[in-house]
Design a protein around this motif. Sequence first.
Motif, mmCIF file in Angstrom:
data_model
loop_
_atom_site.group_PDB
_atom_site.id
_atom_site.type_symbol
_atom_site.label_atom_id
_atom_site.label_comp_id
_atom_site.label_asym_id
_atom_site.label_seq_id
_atom_site.Cartn_x
_atom_site.Cartn_y
_atom_site.Cartn_z
ATOM 1 N N VAL A 62 27.680 -22.130 -41.597
ATOM 2 C CA VAL A 62 29.114 -22.182 -41.297
ATOM 3 C C VAL A 62 29.805 -20.966 -41.897
ATOM 4 O O VAL A 62 29.879 -20.826 -43.117
ATOM 5 N N MET A 63 30.301 -20.086 -41.028
ATOM 6 C CA MET A 63 31.041 -18.910 -41.515
ATOM 7 C C MET A 63 32.526 -19.152 -41.261
ATOM 8 O O MET A 63 32.938 -19.384 -40.124
ATOM 9 N N SER A 64 33.313 -19.096 -42.324
ATOM 10 C CA SER A 64 34.747 -19.337 -42.191
ATOM 11 C C SER A 64 35.495 -18.018 -42.141
ATOM 12 O O SER A 64 35.328 -17.156 -43.005
ATOM 13 N N LEU A 65 36.326 -17.874 -41.092
ATOM 14 C CA LEU A 65 37.144 -16.668 -40.934
ATOM 15 C C LEU A 65 38.572 -17.141 -40.753
ATOM 16 O O LEU A 65 38.994 -17.455 -39.635
ATOM 17 N N GLY A 66 39.305 -17.242 -41.871
ATOM 18 C CA GLY A 66 40.655 -17.800 -41.809
ATOM 19 C C GLY A 66 40.586 -19.227 -41.297
ATOM 20 O O GLY A 66 39.814 -20.047 -41.798
#
Length: 280
Positions: A62-66
């Motif tokens: 899971v990559m969170s970008l904002g």
Amino acid sequence: MLVPELPEVQALAERIESALAGARFVRASALSFSALKTVAPSPDELVGKQLTSVGRRGKFLVMSLGTLRVLVHLSQGGRIVFEPGSVTSRPKGALVRFLFDRDPGLLLKEFGTERKAGWWVLGPGDEGPLAKLGPEPFSQEFEEFVLSGSDGGRLHPLLRDQRRVAGIGRGYSDDILHRAKISPFRSLSSLDEAERRELLEAVRSVLSEALETERQRRVDGLPPKLGDHFTVHGKSGTPCPRCGADLRRVSYESHEVTYCPECQTGGRVLADRRLSRLIR
Ligand SMILES: [Zn+2]
């Protein structure tokens, strides 16, 4: 090929986070269109966003970008390769390249012949495929399930069922049941209290030791071959590391389960259903 499980994906998430946290997303170059599982938001909406954190849920990266999240599921043959952002080649099995304003670029690529790895772009509040996942192995909810659940199905498929507990697959199920000294064909409802505690303890200790090994041994991405540190998985015919008896394998639901007859089944060899049908 083995599906990366909790330890491999967790350690990979940590490596990506330490290499790229704070970097700005430049673009996702889709190299195979069927690998993107969502239509909206468009990956273009990620452009310019900062990678705030990288984590894991079940076997998903899971990559969170904002407020947006990118999920990656590697499935059997999918792997992440760290490479210079300047690379533009299109290797066999390439699915998508994630580029940031600094190196490394992340290439999602499938080794082998299966084409099941995928990626998702999720908007705020959208859980996508995470909505179907059961609790994490280290959660209180999973602890209660193991200690008081009444499931009557076999333990090996239960541990691999992502709706029951998220992050465990074929490899660590074998090692967990071996450590707990419980037959893969027993059910949760048949376990007494001490066995339930053994099982819970085995789930957690096998996964945390494997995570520690992953953290120490690997750098950068995830290579095609995994599982070099399993205790019994894939090792039938070799001596059990605990008692020295020959490890056995039994075919079950199109794959093989490895176990020790001395440690886990009271000396009994589990019947291979396909084989016994042939013999009869
Ligand atoms: Zn043994």
